[in-house]
Every structure is written in structure tokens, then in C-alpha cells.
Scaffold this motif. Structure first.
Motif, PDB file in Angstrom:
ATOM      1  N   VAL A  25       0.870  -1.023  -0.081  1.00  0.00           N
ATOM      2  CA  VAL A  25      -0.072   0.153  -0.079  1.00  0.00           C
ATOM      3  C   VAL A  25       0.908   1.164  -0.086  1.00  0.00           C
ATOM      4  N   GLY A  26       0.679   2.038  -0.881  1.00  0.00           N
ATOM      5  CA  GLY A  26       1.533   3.346  -1.037  1.00  0.00           C
ATOM      6  C   GLY A  26       1.014   4.631  -0.790  1.00  0.00           C
ATOM      7  N   GLU A  27       1.687   5.791  -0.489  1.00  0.00           N
ATOM      8  CA  GLU A  27       1.158   6.933  -0.497  1.00  0.00           C
ATOM      9  C   GLU A  27       1.739   7.830  -1.483  1.00  0.00           C
ATOM     10  N   ILE A  28       1.172   8.792  -2.053  1.00  0.00           N
ATOM     11  CA  ILE A  28       1.525   9.577  -3.115  1.00  0.00           C
ATOM     12  C   ILE A  28       2.785  10.634  -2.793  1.00  0.00           C
ATOM     13  N   VAL A  29       3.632  10.653  -3.258  1.00  0.00           N
ATOM     14  CA  VAL A  29       4.731  11.829  -2.850  1.00  0.00           C
ATOM     15  C   VAL A  29       4.920  12.927  -4.089  1.00  0.00           C
ATOM     16  N   ASN A  30       4.509  12.737  -5.131  1.00  0.00           N
ATOM     17  CA  ASN A  30       4.484  13.562  -6.151  1.00  0.00           C
ATOM     18  C   ASN A  30       3.646  13.214  -7.549  1.00  0.00           C
ATOM     19  N   ILE A  31       2.866  14.225  -7.776  1.00  0.00           N
ATOM     20  CA  ILE A  31       2.183  14.241  -9.157  1.00  0.00           C
ATOM     21  C   ILE A  31       3.134  14.722 -10.196  1.00  0.00           C
ATOM     22  N   ASN A  32       3.113  13.985 -11.486  1.00  0.00           N
ATOM     23  CA  ASN A  32       3.827  14.765 -12.604  1.00  0.00           C
ATOM     24  C   ASN A  32       2.634  14.930 -13.666  1.00  0.00           C
ATOM     25  N   PRO A  33       2.011  16.024 -13.753  1.00  0.00           N
ATOM     26  CA  PRO A  33       0.767  15.826 -14.489  1.00  0.00           C
ATOM     27  C   PRO A  33       1.010  16.022 -16.326  1.00  0.00           C
ATOM     28  N   GLU A  34       2.206  16.027 -16.398  1.00  0.00           N
ATOM     29  CA  GLU A  34       2.562  16.333 -17.837  1.00  0.00           C
ATOM     30  C   GLU A  34       1.893  15.277 -18.931  1.00  0.00           C
ATOM     31  N   VAL A  35       1.967  14.139 -18.587  1.00  0.00           N
ATOM     32  CA  VAL A  35       1.232  13.193 -19.522  1.00  0.00           C
ATOM     33  C   VAL A  35      -0.364  13.325 -19.429  1.00  0.00           C
ATOM     34  N   VAL A  36      -1.025  13.824 -18.514  1.00  0.00           N
ATOM     35  CA  VAL A  36      -2.297  14.243 -18.588  1.00  0.00           C
ATOM     36  C   VAL A  36      -2.884  15.441 -19.340  1.00  0.00           C
ATOM     37  N   ASN A  37      -1.966  16.359 -19.067  1.00  0.00           N
ATOM     38  CA  ASN A  37      -1.947  17.668 -19.999  1.00  0.00           C
ATOM     39  C   ASN A  37      -1.828  17.303 -21.265  1.00  0.00           C
ATOM     40  N   ASP A  38      -0.727  16.449 -21.691  1.00  0.00           N
ATOM     41  CA  ASP A  38      -0.463  16.211 -23.066  1.00  0.00           C
ATOM     42  C   ASP A  38      -1.636  15.321 -23.819  1.00  0.00           C
ATOM     43  N   THR A  39      -2.415  14.571 -23.084  1.00  0.00           N
ATOM     44  CA  THR A  39      -3.292  13.850 -23.905  1.00  0.00           C
ATOM     45  C   THR A  39      -4.520  14.806 -23.884  1.00  0.00           C
ATOM     46  N   LEU A  40      -4.756  15.620 -22.766  1.00  0.00           N
ATOM     47  CA  LEU A  40      -5.978  16.491 -22.916  1.00  0.00           C
ATOM     48  C   LEU A  40      -5.762  17.422 -24.065  1.00  0.00           C
ATOM     49  N   ASP A  41      -4.359  17.996 -24.300  1.00  0.00           N
ATOM     50  CA  ASP A  41      -4.139  18.768 -25.335  1.00  0.00           C
ATOM     51  C   ASP A  41      -4.419  18.073 -26.669  1.00  0.00           C
ATOM     52  N   LYS A  42      -4.178  16.828 -26.818  1.00  0.00           N
ATOM     53  CA  LYS A  42      -4.530  16.191 -27.945  1.00  0.00           C
ATOM     54  C   LYS A  42      -5.965  15.766 -28.118  1.00  0.00           C
ATOM     55  N   GLY A  43      -6.679  16.231 -27.162  1.00  0.00           N
ATOM     56  CA  GLY A  43      -8.091  15.775 -27.243  1.00  0.00           C
ATOM     57  C   GLY A  43      -8.800  14.705 -26.788  1.00  0.00           C
ATOM     58  N   TYR A  44      -8.001  13.993 -25.844  1.00  0.00           N
ATOM     59  CA  TYR A  44      -8.346  12.864 -25.251  1.00  0.00           C
ATOM     60  C   TYR A  44      -9.019  13.059 -24.058  1.00  0.00           C
ATOM     61  N   ILE A  45      -9.687  12.252 -23.683  1.00  0.00           N
ATOM     62  CA  ILE A  45     -10.519  11.994 -22.194  1.00  0.00           C
ATOM     63  C   ILE A  45      -9.363  11.169 -21.590  1.00  0.00           C
ATOM     64  N   PRO A  46      -8.378  11.455 -20.533  1.00  0.00           N
ATOM     65  CA  PRO A  46      -7.712  10.572 -19.952  1.00  0.00           C
ATOM     66  C   PRO A  46      -8.175   9.786 -18.793  1.00  0.00           C
ATOM     67  N   VAL A  47      -8.550   8.468 -18.835  1.00  0.00           N
ATOM     68  CA  VAL A  47      -8.993   7.691 -17.739  1.00  0.00           C
ATOM     69  C   VAL A  47      -7.843   7.134 -16.946  1.00  0.00           C
ATOM     70  N   ILE A  48      -7.663   7.148 -15.823  1.00  0.00           N
ATOM     71  CA  ILE A  48      -6.463   6.863 -14.849  1.00  0.00           C
ATOM     72  C   ILE A  48      -6.861   5.920 -14.006  1.00  0.00           C
ATOM     73  N   SER A  49      -5.953   4.911 -13.826  1.00  0.00           N
ATOM     74  CA  SER A  49      -6.086   3.806 -12.432  1.00  0.00           C
ATOM     75  C   SER A  49      -5.054   4.506 -11.515  1.00  0.00           C
ATOM     76  N   SER A  50      -5.639   4.083 -10.505  1.00  0.00           N
ATOM     77  CA  SER A  50      -4.922   4.846  -9.123  1.00  0.00           C
ATOM     78  C   SER A  50      -3.851   3.797  -8.706  1.00  0.00           C
ATOM     79  N   VAL A  51      -2.657   3.715  -9.325  1.00  0.00           N
ATOM     80  CA  VAL A  51      -1.555   2.766  -9.243  1.00  0.00           C
ATOM     81  C   VAL A  51      -0.283   3.781  -9.171  1.00  0.00           C
ATOM     82  N   ALA A  52       0.574   3.611  -8.254  1.00  0.00           N
ATOM     83  CA  ALA A  52       1.716   4.442  -8.384  1.00  0.00           C
ATOM     84  C   ALA A  52       3.032   3.808  -8.666  1.00  0.00           C
ATOM     85  N   GLN A  53       4.032   4.359  -9.174  1.00  0.00           N
ATOM     86  CA  GLN A  53       5.487   4.171  -9.429  1.00  0.00           C
ATOM     87  C   GLN A  53       6.083   4.317  -8.319  1.00  0.00           C
TER      88      GLN A  53
END
Lengths: 289, 289, 289, 289, 289, 289
Positions: A146-174
Motif C-alpha cells: 500500500v503506497g502513499e503519493i509523494v509527487n504528481i507529474n501531470p505532464e502526460v495528463v495535460n499532453d493527452t488533454l491537449d491532443k483532445g483525449y479523455i484521460p482515464v486513470i488507474s490509481s496505481v503509483a510507481q
């Protein structure tokens, strides 16, 4: 009949000021519970998402997947141990969590969105290094992966929004403290993403009507509270049990700059649309003040 | 020591003309077999991919995931029935295939690429409606949810390349003849993607040295053949067994405009890099003529 | 042989973290001395430049051209007068300096880079008004058309980098105190350009190993020093003679925000590549602290 | 006085339709002869170029540099041998040609343009591999390093125009038949560049009034001819001597799609501006038909 | 109440496929008649336009303005002479037409759109030289400054759409046969603009239900006809009187590539929205075949 | 004749430094008075505007339209009541003001600019919500629909400049205190627009020579004053009457960051060009200090 059609059109027009308000803004929706299980509700949520995306709102979907995970664990006859309400997650369990969330629930949502004409991409915390986590440590207890989040890097979400996609995100962390993948709470992920993305709204889909003065009385729904009203409601046990972490996520989002957060009832078809495109909020809205 | 360093630098310099040749071009790599199982080989492949991406080549990775699927099916004690060498895929099996490929194998690859400093996004045929399939029909036999590709929409792959990511793709297709998801052959998906993307090269990582005159004699490797040489080699059983569909994928890619296709040995560390950045091809290259 | 190829590939892979570190960064290389005269060394430098450019580093080359200038002055039987080690530069000499630097040395470098597949453009301080100078005045001495830089306008360099070219720059300045062209020191031009371009690295190619405790002992090379260590080394004559102005250029670059500066040996083939793409620095690196 | 100012303004206004006609178009100017030697004429040409560039015309300058080359050859006491009117160009001569053209004449022009507020970049055929040449072969005669153009790659010219610069180009070519640099005819280079750039106009600055019926009679200037009129004029020796290759360049440009070509008198101050921004052409315009 | 809200949301969702179909497409709406006079209808049209614009459709509004022109002519006691149903337009009348259309009707529409949160720009045929006309000549009759369109230059319309505005266009043309401004038919202008803009739809707002078999019987509305059905309907006088030129405009649009044209009833509130966002067309749709 | 042509060209060249100074800058011109009435002067202004736009200056034209408004009011036999020199504007008057300014004067200017090859778009304060106003309130007096500006939103002006158009703007404001349109002073609108657009220059075309020590003595023109010189000139009645509000507009523009403001004589042909492209200012320039 003509009058009837005009009435219908009038209903559409009533959505106009709301569409204008949210145009080009980002809204994060935590999707889970009944709305994810019941086919008709599921269909309603998917259509809400596609419509909102089409009228110019950046929709980001974060999902959990409890029932599917449980089904799969049952299939492999894996029993789970719970510590303080958290599932102890060993490596085998984590593998199941990851593959069910990222491979099944996530991609099935993507597929459903595509099928009604939307354009979705399924991501998880590993994609583009989006969600970085470490092992959860609470009072030296060990919850496994079980993890806790230390950092969010939203670049890939913004990139997909930017290209017109709806990002669907699973809550699993690296993991950044080793090669692990961590199981993280989807509400928390949604809250932190809403902050990192500069969203104006966070919507948590639940299986209750919202915060209620009396859980047995549907008419006792509290439509709106502010940050400062929360301590008293907790004290009086009006915010209690499973509602506490959800409210805490809203508080985190609000403190991070999100304008409004909503706890709404996923058991009502189109509750997202109703909450967003009408005055008649049907859940509880929490605002800063 | 200085001489030694100069020698090393000289080796780097020898890669220059190859890097120049492939700069800004797209190369599709079908990743599978031993290179996906053995940790050291895996590490070598990941580093090859990141390096090639960094020197300005658009790398697209398509993967299968047989062993992990088998492990999971074993865990749920599901036995598979095979028809003409194809696994009959019922809905339960398909769910396992999907979640293992898209949720485990795919996202683990993404995570590995991120960990050595690359920027990857994990996709499958459903994302952005990339791979559209129908149920496979061969002589009226029923293989369940085994599918064949009817259309590739490369937009989401190009969008991710455009934003600087390495797309990692699971070979699962969105059904257009119903709500199904189909299990598709990864080699075929890689071949069709290489055509749809206008790739100059398709590389199939295998567990053999390439096409060999005599499989027992390592020195009998055939380094290069052309399209017109293939029928004779098939006739003579030099191309036989599992090599036939791989060669057919190469043929499809070449006929679709891909310049060169390579069947190389994933058991050799850095075989991708060796094949791309040196004259000493270590597998079999198939070209148009 | 396969092992041998894998070893070679491994060498390439060792360059990966360095390529990642410098990707999209700007590095200014002052090119001169033996590396500019000896054909094999020249060839190695050119290939180093093209390779580094290809792996995504913005390479800017600044060059001098002493020997060619001397040859041309000899041809027209012009004798030079030296004052404090600086060539007194009358108008006729300046014409020769300008045409040899900007017309011969510069364009030949451009041509060499093109011939190995790079894309270079030859510029000088006049192009786009890049380097603005005035007449050098030291203690009221007159050095003729020797100039000092008063302003760098990096726009034309950024524009050519932006379009994918390797800018090759002659160290000649456009006078702002009249219609003159000035002869300026190439090391200084490189240092000031590295600051104006926001480069992360300045590399000075020389004909010595670096800063050495004992110039007669190759093993006495000082691999790394910081700004604060310099005064003592000057005091002890370890930094002395022609090394002093070179170190001063490094100091100016570091104070202007450049992260690291390197004085390396141009007599070693591929010294640039070795310094950049391996841990084994072969010259002296000067850092801020 | 007010009337006087209005008259002046009226003159400016008369240029309006011409500026509109050439706005955003490309015009190639071959600059040479007296206009390059006489300081006042030079100043007028420079200002014409800057003004035309400022009113939105893409100006490309191609220059020769005969007198400066001769001066330099004289200085090194090099005698030239001429074959059929072409200077036999040995390696030593070629070095002088290159350095004088690319290093002196070119960069001085750039500097002059900068000084009146223009933004110029000095290029030659080697920059960006712009002009590719081979050794000139005419009836097996050997002219040394005199070259002819086999290919123009206009990318670097377009890139500099795109970034707002006035490209100033020396007529020297990069050999593709070895490592040589070739001396090429500037008129030809200008003609071929005007075609490669899709220019609408080619202007050749000369030291004569244009094509004249009687060279001794200034009033006999032929203001306009078409392609089909040329053979007769050649037959009658009205187009003869040094005018023949100039007219041939115009013919090549016209056949390559350039709309109009002009042979104008560089001895008249602002002849470029007069030719472009008024009805009163002062030279000979050659059009397709 | 919750059910009621869900029903409303469901209505919104029913618009989804239509919004998807028209997303990023251009639709030209000819606005006139009652819908322009009656305040409530006007308000409904304005809101329809803003909503459609917001859901990603490029809306272009073309308007006439008969009643306001008549009012103004009455005010200045100008009587109009009619020839074949066309108002003879002298210079004084034309001035009134122009200023009422372009200055009053147009800018008031722009203002109304702004007030409900849209972003409009008011244009006429003179802006950017959009509509070029000549004097109408029919059988040598003189209608004064009544014009016909000879060319549409859609650049300024595309530029405003591109910047996110709703262009509102007065049907007045810039004369190319002199300095005149011409009064042109708004239906024709809308039809020609829909072709020039590559619109998929042309909508003519009228004061009738559509084409009707029996004008006295509301139930006799013809919902859909094709090009080939038109001659017969004209022959039978089902298309007759004022409907003929409207149908001819539709024919022109369809022949120019517009997919569908609609004659709808502006007296029904939100008739545009009903026609576009539901299956229940309430007017007559004319398609190619 | 050749000398004559060279002289003309020289005149063009004299404009070079001014063109360079204003290149890519924005200049707001308030156009009115005689220059708007007299055909030859009008033609001169239009050509000045087109030429300045073509040489890379962003020209924004703001216009009034007194005489045309008066003519139209006379035609409808509407008498105006004046309060403190301001026309009391009832709704009927406002309608006339709006339609004459926005529909006639504005679009005729646009048409004239187009006819000499410019690219204009006619806008008013309502377009894109550019000028927002409220009812003017001075000492509780009621001036009807005379308004004052509360906000300028320059987006639509910048968007049209960005697309290469010359925006021509009528001084009419959209009311934010109701549904009204307001009549606003064109000088004030020009001044506030020049600030909102970050213009470097505001030019007010008038029917006087400028500020004069003695209005009867043309030689008494004051060519240049600064902000601090104004109070004394007002005290001495040198700035008096109708000049006071014009000077106040200049003061507002200067305080808002505009560099220079000019009050020039529209009765002199090409006065704009003379003022901008020569040293000989022919009006009064007011600068900050």
C-alpha cells in the motif's frame, strides 16, 4: 407536439450558463461504486463524460475497482488480511490489483467511451511517471505494497488533454523507493491530481446521497458546506465512517486551489450532469468559504 | 588508458551513420520471447529502446505476453483448448489475456523504461480506438474471442510520439462487431502498425538466430533475403513451422511500404542496437528486392 | 563474434546517461590548436560534433585560426609587430584576419560537417549583429584593430539552433565605435557566448592535457578544481602562462551561470566525446564550487 | 513648405501599388560591378535592400567580387591564366577566391546592412549544403576548380528568410565530386537560386544601361523584351559579348518559373528601388511572353 | 424530484449524437422574419446560436432586415417603387439600407449575442472584401443599386471563426463595377456563403412551417425532399410564390457541396436547436438525393 | 530624367529610419473633421493608412461622424437639444447615431481601404464586447444616452491585427448598466484604445494646424510640448475651447504609457505620413517629459 419540442429545447438552453462557466476548465471525476457496477448507471456516466468533454470541458476520470479486484482474488483463492481497514498487499495481491485496475477496469472504460463516440486514453500512475509513491508508513505498521503519493507529474495528463483525449486513470503509483508498484487510494489520487492539474472542480461519485444530517432521512441532505463547517460536523458524527476520508480529500483539493468539490450519488443516473449543468445540485458541495 | 578511451569513443562514432539514417524515422519493434523473460536481456532491450529514442528515432514497441498469461490461467486453474495451434479464447480467458497484457506486462514495461530515464506511455488497441478487430473466421471454425485486425487508426500513436513519448502497445483489439475485446497476434499487430505508421523498419525479436539453412548450425544463418526468395525457402522447409507466420508478417509490412524488416535473436543482449547501429546484422533481414 | 558485438553495444549503452543529461542543452566548444591542424584529429572533432548534435545536444562551435592567418600574412610578406603578446592589427592585417577566419577556416569547417552528414551554418560576429566590440584599450596602449566585446546578441545563434543547424562562429566583432571590424580573442568570445546562450558547458580544446601539477608529468593532471581553488594554483604557478587567460575565460563563464567548464586536450582523438559521454574526464573540469 | 511636404508624401504614396504587388514575394538581386565598388552607390544599394526588406519583400542578395579577388591575387603576386575568358583556378587561387568572397566581401555587406538597421546573415554555397557543384567540363578543357551547379538546396535560405534575415550569398559551391570547393559564376547562381526559391523576380545589377540598340546611344535602351525576341537580337549582335551570359541567366530563370527578370544599371543610385517601385523601369525587363 | 432531474439530464444526453455529428463543422443560418422581430423568439434564436457555438459548431449568421429598413424609409418619407417585386434602390435608399442593416440590425444582434455570453463580430460584404457584387441586370431592366453576387471571398469569415467569434453578416455587397455598394438578397448571400465556407448545412429561418402540400393544413408539412423531387412540386404549385427563391437557394447550396439544407419555421421558439439536435425535424429538409 | 528618378528614390530612402522605428508597433489614428469630408483629403488619408499598414505598422483607425449624423437627423426632422455642449441623446437619436456611424461611415471607410488594396474590417464598441460604457453622469445632469467608457477589452482589435486587417472602429459603446448602446466621444475612445493596445503613438486628426500661440498666425505653431508645459498653456488660453478635450485625451494616453501623441492638421494632404515618416512634424507633438 411542437410545444413539446420547444420545451425540450428550452431544457437544453438552461444548460447554457453552466456550459459557459466550465468551458475550457478541467474537472476531475473520481468514478467508483455502484455507478461502475450497474450497467445502466455505467452507461449514463459514460455518456455524461462524453457530453461534457464535447461541450469543451477537460474531463479527467480517476477510477478504483474494488469489486473486480475481489473477484479476481477470489478466483485465485487468495485471502486478504486487513489492518486498520487497509488490505495488506503482498506482491501477489499487488500484481492482481495492478492488472485488474490498469488492464481490465481501465481499458474497459476506455472502450465504452470510444463506443459512444468519445476519444479516451487509459493511463495509470506509471505512464509518463505520473504518480510517484512510497510505501505507506503509519505508526510503523506494515501494510505491504500500500503506497502513499509523494509527487504528481501531470505532464502526460495535460499532453493527452491537449491532443483532445479523455484521460482515464488507474490509481496505481510507481515507487520511487525501489522497483515497486504501489496500490494507492483512488479518492486521494483524484484529489491530488485535481490540484496538480489546476482543476476547478473535483467530483467524488459515491454510493450515498452526500453528507446527511440523518442517514435514514433522504430529506436531510446537506447541500453545501464550507471548510470551516467541517470540524463541527465531524464532532457531531454527521461526517463519520467512510465519509471522513472522502471529505478529507475534498479539503485537500480545496486547500490546493480547487474551487469546488462535490460528493454525489452515483446511484442516480446522470448525477454528474445534473450536478454540473443545473442549479439543482443533488449531492453535497464543499467550498472554501 | 587514453588510447583505450579513444578506442571507445571511436566505437560510438561508428554508430554515427546509422543514427543519421534513422533520425526522425519510425521503427516498430515486436518485443517478446526470452528477451521479455530473462532480467538481464530485458534490461538490455529497455536500454536499447531508450537510447534509440534519445538519438531521435521514433520507437514503437508492440508486445505479447504468453508466459504471464499462462501463469495467470494456471493460477485460476483454467485449462486451455487449442484449435489448429490457436488457443480457444472464451470470455474468462479473454479477461485474463486483457488484464495481464494491458495491465501487467504493458505497464511494467512502461515502468522499466521510465526507470532508466525514458518517457513511455502504455497503450492497447482500445486506446483512441487504435486497433479495430472482428472475430477470426477460418473455414467456419470457432476460436472464441480470437480476433483479426480490420483497421488500424494510428492517430493516438502519432499523438504520443509527437509529444515525445515511447508508445508501448498491447496487442488487444476493440471489436467492431459487438462489444467484445479480441485477442490478436502481436506479430501481426506490429506488422500492420508499421504500415499504418509509415515506419521504415519492423523488427521482430524472437528466440532463434534468424532464418537458418540448418537450424542446428549457427553458422548457417541467412543474413539477407528478398521477397522473391521466400517461396523457394518455404518449399525447401528452410522457412517452416513458427517461422512461417513471422515471415508472413514481414511480407505484409514490406508490401505495405516498410523498407526493411528484421527477424533477430532476442537471446543476444542488445541485439536491437547491434542490428540497427552496425553493419554486422546478427539476424535475418528481409527486403523488398 | 556475437559476444564481441554485444560488448560494443554495451559501450554505446554506457553513453546513455550522459546523452540524457545533456539532451536539449547547449554546449559551446572553442575549437583550435592541433585539433584544427592535424587531419585525423580534425576528422575526429567533426564527427564528435555531428554525433553530439544528432543525439539532441545544441552544439555551438567557436573557432580561431592562427596558423592559417600566419600563412596568409607570410604570403603577402606582411610582418607583424607584437605588443604584450598581442599582434598589432593594422587595417591590412585585419582584412586578412577577417577573410581567413570567416571565409576560409569557418566555411571549410562548415563544409566538413556537411560532408559527414551534419547541417552547419558559418557565422561571424557581424552576422545578425551577434558580437559587438570596441577597440581594446589597456593602459592607453594602441593595439590597432584588436577589439574587446561589449555586447553579445545571441538571437542569430538561437535562430540557427532552432532551425536545426550547428552554428560555426568566427571570432570577429562588428565595431560599434565606428565602421571597423575587430579581431577578438576566440576563447573570450566562446566564454561570453556560453553565458549569452545559457549554455550548461563550455569546452576549450587546447594543446595540453589540462592543468597539471607538473607539466612534465602526465600523471599529475588535476581533474577537477573549483573557483575558490584557482587563486592558490595561480600563486603556485601551476596555472601560469597561456593557461591563465583560458582559466579566466572559464571563470567568466562560471560566474555567468555556465555549470561546468572544461579545458581538454585536442591532441587526443575524440577528446570531446570522451569528456562528455563517459565518467573518465580526460582534462581539467572547473566548476563553481 | 507644407505643400512641399505634401508633394514628398505623394511620392511615397506612388510606391504603394508596387509595394502591394511584391509584398511577401521573393526577389533575388545579383549584386556586383560598380555598385559594389563606389561607396555612394554601395550605400544606395544597401539602403534599397533594407527598405525593400522592411516593406515585406523577401530580398535575397547574391554577390560576386572580382576586384577584391584581383587585389588579393596581386598582393600574393599570383598571376592568373585565362582559358576562353574563364580564369584557370588552381587550389591556391580557389583559396583566395573563397576567403575573399565568403570572408571579406560577404561579411562586409552583412555589416553594412546591419549598420543601417537591417538584419543580415552571410552565407555561401557550403552553408547548409546550399549549392552543390561539380568541376566544369566543356569540350574536355580543364579550368581547374571552376565549377558548375548541379543542385540547389534552398532550405537554409528559406530558414533565414523565415526568421526575418536578409540572406547575403557568396557564389561558391560545395563539390559533390570530391572534397573541393568550386568557384561558380554569380549570375548563374542567382538565376538558379531564383528558380529554387520560387522568386517572382531576378534582378541583375550591371555596369551598362541594359540591352541597347546602339551602345553609344543612351536613348536606344530597349525597355522590355520577351523570350521569343531574344534569338533575333542575338543574331543582330544587339545582345552580344558579356550581355549574352546575362541574358541566358534571365532565360533560365524565366523558364524555371520566375515571372520577370531585369538587367539594370548599377551605376545609377537607387536603380533597384526605381525599377521596383515605379513605372519608369530604367533598365531592360525580360519576360516570358 | 431526483427522477425529474434524471429525466432532464436524459434529454441533454439525447443531443449527444447530434453534437458529435456537427462538431467542428460550419453551419450557415439565414436569420430573418418573425424570429427577428418578436422579442421572445429573438431571445430564443440568440441562445440557440450561442449554445451551438459553445458545443463546437462554427455558426455563421446572415441576416436581412426588411422591417427596420421600411421604418427608416418611412421616417424620411421616402416612397419605394417596386419593379417585379424588387424595390428600386436609388442612392438615398441604398444609404438607408446599408446603415440600417450594417449599423443597426447587425450590431444589435452582436450586442445581444454578447449579452448572453457569446463572442460575436458584426461584418458586412465590404469587410475584408467578402462579398463582391455588380448591378443586377435582368432583361435590361434597371433596379438601381440592387446587386447580384459575383464572388465570395470567405477569408475574413474564416479568420473570425478561427479566433473563436460568431460572425454576423449583413447582406450588402461591395461593387466591383464602380464605387457602389449593392443591396443583395440575404437568402442568396447565405446560400453562396455556405458554399464558399464548405458548410455542411444551410438553415433558412422563415415565417412558414416549411413546404406544405396544403398551406392551410399544418399536418401536410413535407419533412424531406430531394433535388429531383423539386420540379414536380413546382409544377404542382406546392412550391410556389415566395417559397420558390428560397428553394432555389437551397438547390444552389446543395449543388455547391452543402450536405443538407433546411427551411424551418422561425415562429417556433428554438426551432434551430430542435432541427439540429433532435431527430424530429420540424421543417422541410432538402438533400441532394 | 535618370537623376530625377534617383531623387525620387532618395525621398523614399529618407523614410527608412522612420519605418524602422515604427515597424511592428501599434499606432491609433483618430480620424475626423475635414479629412473625412473632402474627397481628395479622404483619399490621401486612406492611402496613408494603407501604406503605413503595408510597411509593417499596426494601424488602428477610430472615427467619429458628426456631419453624416446631422444630415440624417435633419432628414427625419429631428431637432437636437444641447446641454453643456453635449447633444442630449434620446433613443431615436441614438439609433441614428449608431446606424450612421457603424453602418455608413464605418463601412464606407472599410470599402475605401479595400479599394486601394488594403484589408480592413469595420468594428464598433459592441463587437467582441470591445468598449463597455455606462450613462454619463456629470453633476446629476441627464444627457440621455451619452455614455462614458468604463472598460476597453482590446481582444477583438488584437485578433484582427493579428490576422493582418486594419481595424476601423466606430465610437459607440455597449452599455453594461442595461441593454443600451451609448454614444461616446471618439477622441476619448481613441485615447483609451491606444492605452489598452499598448500603442506607441496616438494621432488626432483635426481641422487646425495644432496648438498655436496665436491662432491667426500660422507661423506661431507650437511643434512640441511636454505634460508639464500644459497647465501654463491652459492658463494663458493658448490651449482653450475645443482644444482642451483633445489635449486631455493626449494626457490620458501619455499617462497610460503611450510614448507620443500628435494633434495634426487633417486639412493638409498626407499629414499623417508627413508626421510619421519625416522629421518635419507639421502639427503639435505632446510627450511625457
Amino acid at each position: 407536439m411542437v410545444q413539446d419540442l420547444s420545451d425540450k429545447a428550452n431544457l437544453l438552453i438552461q444548460a447554457l450558463p453552466y456550459i459557459q462557466k466550465f468551458n475550457k476548465e478541467t474537472i476531475v471525476i473520481k468514478y467508483g461504486g455502484n455507478a461502475m457496477v450497474h450497467p445502466l448507471l455505467k452507461d449514463a456516466v459514460i455518456k455524461d463524460i462524453v457530453l461534457l468533454s464535447l461541450v469543451g470541458i477537460n474531463i479527467v476520470v480517476v477510477h478504483g475497482g474494488g469489486p473486480d479486484i475481489n473477484d479476481m482474488l477470489a478466483k485465485i483463492q487468495k485471502e486478504s488480511r486487513f489492518i486498520d481497514g487497509l488490505r495488506y498487499t503482498d506482491q501477489e495481491t499487488m500484481d492482481i490489483v495492478q492488472q485488474v485496475l490498469c488492464g481490465k477496469v481501465n481499458k474497459n472504460l476506455v472502450s465504452l467511451i470510444n463506443r459512444v463516440g468519445g476519444k479516451a486514453v487509459g493511463l495509470c500512475g506509471m505512464d509518463g511517471g505520473m504518480i510517484c509513491g512510497v510505501q505507506l508508513k503509519k505508526q510503523d505498521k506494515d501494510y505491504g505494497l500500500v503506497g502513499e503519493i509523494v509527487n504528481i507529474n501531470p505532464e502526460v495528463v495535460n499532453d493527452t488533454l491537449d491532443k483532445g483525449y479523455i484521460p482515464v486513470i488507474s490509481s496505481v503509483a510507481q515507487g520511487i523507493d525501489g522497483n515497486s508498484v504501489y496500490n494507492i487510494n483512488a479518492d486521494t489520487a483524484a484529489a491530488k491530481l485535481s490540484v496538480a492539474l489546476g482543476a476547478i472542480k473535483l467530483i467524488l461519485l459515491t454510493d450515498v446521497r452526500g453528507i446527511m444530517n440523518n442517514v435514514d432521512d433522504n430529506d436531510s441532505l446537506i447541500s453545501q458546506i464550507t471548510l470551516e463547517g467541517i470540524p463541527l460536523l465531524k464532532e457531531r458524527n454527521i461526517i463519520s465512517g467512510g465519509m471522513i476520508p472522502k471529505v478529507d480529500c475534498c479539503v485537500e483539493a480545496l486547500n490546493g486551489g480547487v474551487e469546488r468539490t462535490h460528493i454525489i450519488d452515483g446511484r442516480i443516473a446522470h448525477s454528474i450532469l445534473i450536478e454540473l449543468l443545473s442549479d439543482e445540485g443533488i449531492g453535497t458541495m464543499i467550498t472554501k468559504g
